[in-house]
Scaffold this motif. Structure first.
Motif, PDB file in Angstrom:
ATOM      1  N   LEU A 190     -25.459   6.584  -1.842  1.00 50.84           N
ATOM      2  CA  LEU A 190     -24.355   5.729  -2.261  1.00 50.84           C
ATOM      3  C   LEU A 190     -24.597   4.297  -1.806  1.00 50.84           C
ATOM      4  N   VAL A 191     -24.342   3.378  -2.718  1.00 50.06           N
ATOM      5  CA  VAL A 191     -24.518   1.953  -2.434  1.00 50.06           C
ATOM      6  C   VAL A 191     -23.218   1.234  -2.771  1.00 50.06           C
ATOM      7  N   ARG A 192     -22.752   0.433  -1.840  1.00 49.59           N
ATOM      8  CA  ARG A 192     -21.568  -0.387  -2.087  1.00 49.59           C
ATOM      9  C   ARG A 192     -22.033  -1.808  -2.364  1.00 49.59           C
ATOM     10  N   PRO A 193     -22.006  -2.240  -3.624  1.00 52.37           N
ATOM     11  CA  PRO A 193     -22.466  -3.592  -3.943  1.00 52.37           C
ATOM     12  C   PRO A 193     -21.447  -4.644  -3.551  1.00 52.37           C
ATOM     13  N   ARG A 194     -21.857  -5.886  -3.616  1.00 48.55           N
ATOM     14  CA  ARG A 194     -20.975  -6.991  -3.225  1.00 48.55           C
ATOM     15  C   ARG A 194     -19.827  -7.198  -4.204  1.00 48.55           C
ATOM     16  N   GLY A 195     -20.054  -6.818  -5.461  1.00 49.13           N
ATOM     17  CA  GLY A 195     -18.988  -6.967  -6.441  1.00 49.13           C
ATOM     18  C   GLY A 195     -18.920  -8.350  -7.055  1.00 49.13           C
ATOM     19  N   ARG A 196     -19.884  -9.186  -6.792  1.00 44.79           N
ATOM     20  CA  ARG A 196     -19.927 -10.505  -7.415  1.00 44.79           C
ATOM     21  C   ARG A 196     -21.388 -10.864  -7.665  1.00 44.79           C
ATOM     22  N   ARG A 197     -21.612 -11.711  -8.645  1.00 43.43           N
ATOM     23  CA  ARG A 197     -22.966 -12.101  -8.999  1.00 43.43           C
ATOM     24  C   ARG A 197     -23.115 -13.606  -8.963  1.00 43.43           C
ATOM     25  N   GLU A 198     -24.193 -14.055  -8.349  1.00 45.50           N
ATOM     26  CA  GLU A 198     -24.525 -15.469  -8.394  1.00 45.50           C
ATOM     27  C   GLU A 198     -25.237 -15.771  -9.700  1.00 45.50           C
ATOM     28  N   THR A 199     -24.906 -16.873 -10.313  1.00 52.83           N
ATOM     29  CA  THR A 199     -25.583 -17.291 -11.532  1.00 52.83           C
ATOM     30  C   THR A 199     -26.955 -17.855 -11.179  1.00 52.83           C
ATOM     31  N   PRO A 200     -27.995 -17.455 -11.900  1.00 49.93           N
ATOM     32  CA  PRO A 200     -29.314 -18.033 -11.621  1.00 49.93           C
ATOM     33  C   PRO A 200     -29.266 -19.559 -11.660  1.00 49.93           C
ATOM     34  N   ARG A 201     -29.899 -20.166 -10.683  1.00 47.98           N
ATOM     35  CA  ARG A 201     -29.870 -21.620 -10.573  1.00 47.98           C
ATOM     36  C   ARG A 201     -30.804 -22.253 -11.597  1.00 47.98           C
ATOM     37  N   PRO A 202     -30.459 -23.453 -12.070  1.00 52.27           N
ATOM     38  CA  PRO A 202     -31.398 -24.146 -12.958  1.00 52.27           C
ATOM     39  C   PRO A 202     -32.625 -24.598 -12.181  1.00 52.27           C
ATOM     40  N   GLY A 203     -33.762 -24.520 -12.802  1.00 55.16           N
ATOM     41  CA  GLY A 203     -34.984 -24.933 -12.135  1.00 55.16           C
ATOM     42  C   GLY A 203     -35.171 -26.433 -12.155  1.00 55.16           C
ATOM     43  N   HIS A 204     -35.882 -26.938 -11.183  1.00 55.56           N
ATOM     44  CA  HIS A 204     -36.306 -28.332 -11.172  1.00 55.56           C
ATOM     45  C   HIS A 204     -37.583 -28.451 -10.357  1.00 55.56           C
ATOM     46  N   PHE A 205     -38.365 -29.466 -10.651  1.00 53.91           N
ATOM     47  CA  PHE A 205     -39.661 -29.611  -9.983  1.00 53.91           C
ATOM     48  C   PHE A 205     -39.717 -30.914  -9.209  1.00 53.91           C
ATOM     49  N   GLU A 206     -40.171 -30.820  -7.963  1.00 56.93           N
ATOM     50  CA  GLU A 206     -40.420 -32.000  -7.136  1.00 56.93           C
ATOM     51  C   GLU A 206     -41.881 -31.980  -6.718  1.00 56.93           C
TER      52      GLU A 206
END
Length: 541
Positions: free
Chosen positions: A169-185
């Motif tokens: 049994l796994v209890r997930p966090r119940g929320r999802r972070e949206t993938p961040r936009p990429g950027h290059f430095e």
């Protein structure tokens, strides 16, 4: 989302990656890691199969340079293939998060060795996390992302067969972070590892590891369960669960971070108990490190280095029992499916008394009864190099019997460079390369690869042609043949190619019997999609 879900460790990692906003998951299918990316894709994550693990890690590394969170998955021997970029990635670091899952296989359920990839973390200088069950696989994945982003390092996430495949049994966090936009430095000094940049990068890496080790001294993922001081157990991964059942009254220090180790915490724990035993699956990695640091611990006897641990074996370790273990019950030997298209090929190889340099895949079973028609099997893609070496070394009458046998997915994985070697340094007697093309990565569960023309989710894409690639590389004789449909004709073809003093490639093509119906379904869907796209394009014109 329900409060709890019954998940395997692989599925738990997929859920964690999805919830953590991983922007890209890539890898090469290999038991016991395969289901991670399949589950991640099913959840809606962006997942793709790479031609091999080295390419997968390089793609994941590039994504992490682009400031997004990336996941790379492979089985333990796959990390051997990816080791070159892995070691240097520790120097360059990352901008986003990069979590590299290594799924080890103690006991070799489906592998050619049982190497312990905790050693890769030590050698490369990377943090190594190891979960004990599915819930911890879910939770520790977020820790891996945190460590990667905080110290700008790839993190090695070591799992084992039992953790990958066992469900809990796994209890997930119940929320999802949206993938961040990429950027290059741009960071030429930090990412271009010429010697003048690599020397200071190495020093920065060691400083980071020292910081992580200090953080690990108080981190909750390394916890002490104080009980009877007469016996203390230091343990990690699934061995913790076995130890908890085998010695329920013992004090335990359970490690979630196995490199770098919290040595002072471990030293205090060892001093707090009368007897301290390290219970770990695989090599004595932790025990050796502690004893090298002057911490008095017992390691398991050498006999327990082999295979998986279980409750009974841990009890024996604690009891210092080195008497012979009961022999495991004999199982039914694996065999090719009755309707497998490889039967005709192996019948011909056996009849012609070929010396077969083999490879990794379902066709490895050709080494067993009734054919016993495979003489070597070392690593992915090794069939070509080993076969060429035999051709160069043996007297002509033996050399002409040598055949390199490789599957379609394995050929794309690491056989192409071997074919380049065959073209570049051809043996005097020529050589025969037999590609057994069943249209899928069959051994691990019918996954796609660049030669199938379908992506991980079976959508149509560009298809690599093995025969056209061989022709473009300069192979003088390339033939596609259905050995299953015409066994006698295949035997004649193979005999003819063995007698010729030139390099030849035979592609024995017929779909895997287990995947054939699905392949027809996916090809039909792909054709319908292409037709619809063509109609839409025509309408827009």
């Amino acid at each position: 989302m329900p409060d709890q879900q019954l998940l395997s460790g692989d599925e738990a990692v997929a859920h964690a990656a999805f919830d953590a906003g991983v922007a890209l998951g890539t890898g090469y299918p290999g038991t016991p890691s395969t289901e991670i990316l399949e589950a991640f894709s099913a959840l809606g994550g962006r997942a793709q199969w790479a031609p091999n693990e080295k390419v997968a890690l390089e793609v994941g590394l590039g994504a992490a340079y682009g400031a997004v969170r990336a996941l790379v998955t492979m089985k333990h021997v796959g990390l051997n293939v990816a080791a070159d970029p892995l070691f240097t990635a520790a120097y360059t670091g990352v901008t986003g998060a990069l979590v590299v899952v290594s799924a080890d296989d103690p006991g070799m359920s489906s592998s050619q060795n049982e190497q312990d990839n905790r050693r890769y973390g030590i050698a490369a200088g990377l943090p190594v996390l190891e979960p004990a069950d599915a819930q911890e696989a879910y939770d520790l994945f977020f820790t891996a992302v945190e460590l990667s982003e905080r110290w700008k390092l790839p993190v090695l996430f070591r799992m084992t067969t039992r953790v990958c495949h066992a469900k809990s049994l796994v209890r997930p966090r119940g929320r999802r972070e949206t993938p961040r936009p990429g950027h290059f430095e741009r960071d030429i000094a930090g990412r271009v590892m010429i010697p003048s940049n690599a020397r200071p990068a190495h020093r920065r890496l060691r400083a980071k590891l020292a910081e992580i080790a200090a953080w690990a001294e108080e981190a909750p993922l390394n916890r002490v369960e104080a009980r009877d001081p007469a016996l203390g157990l230091i343990t990690d991964g699934v061995a913790y669960l076995h130890a908890a059942e085998a010695a329920p009254t013992a004090s335990v220090l359970k490690l979630g971070l196995v490199h770098p180790l919290p040595l002072e915490k471990l030293r205090r724990f060892a001093a707090s108990v009368e007897r301290c035993v390290v219970v770990e699956e695989g090599d004595p990695v932790i025990a050796d490190a502690l004893r090298a640091a002057g911490i008095a611990v017992e390691s398991k006897p050498e006999m327990y280095r082999f295979g998986e641990l279980d409750v009974a074996r841990v009890r024996r370790i604690v009891a210092r029992d080195t008497s012979p273990e009961p022999a495991p019950p004999r199982g039914k030997p694996p065999e090719l499916c009755p309707a497998c298209p490889y039967h005709a090929a192996y019948a011909a190889l056996k009849k012609l008394d070929c010396i077969v340099a083999g490879d990794i895949g379902c066709y490895s079973l050709g080494a067993l009864q009734p054919y016993q028609a495979m003489d070597t099997c070392v690593a992915m893609g090794a069939a070509l190099g080993v076969g060429l070496g035999l051709r160069h070394a043996l007297p002509p009458e033996q050399a002409r019997r040598v055949v390199s046998v490789i599957g379609d997915s394995t050929f794309v994985h690491s056989g192409i460079t071997g074919l380049a070697e065959a073209v570049y340094n051809p043996p005097p007697t020529g050589h025969v390369v037999l590609v057994l093309d069943n249209g899928t990565t069959a051994m691990t569960g019918q996954q796609e690869h660049p030669g199938t023309g379908r992506t991980l989710d079976h959508a149509p894409t560009a298809q690599l042609s093995i025969e056209r690639l061989a022709e473009a590389m300069g192979v003088p004789s390339v033939t596609v043949f259905d050995a299953f449909a015409d066994p006698a004709g295949f035997e004649r073809l193979l005999a003819e190619r063995l007698a010729a003093p030139t390099l030849s490639v035979i592609v024995a093509r017929r779909p895997c019997i287990l995947a054939a119906a699905d392949i027809r379904k996916w090809e039909k869907a792909g054709a319908e999609r292409r037709a619809a796209q063509a109609c839409l394009a025509q309408a827009e014109e």
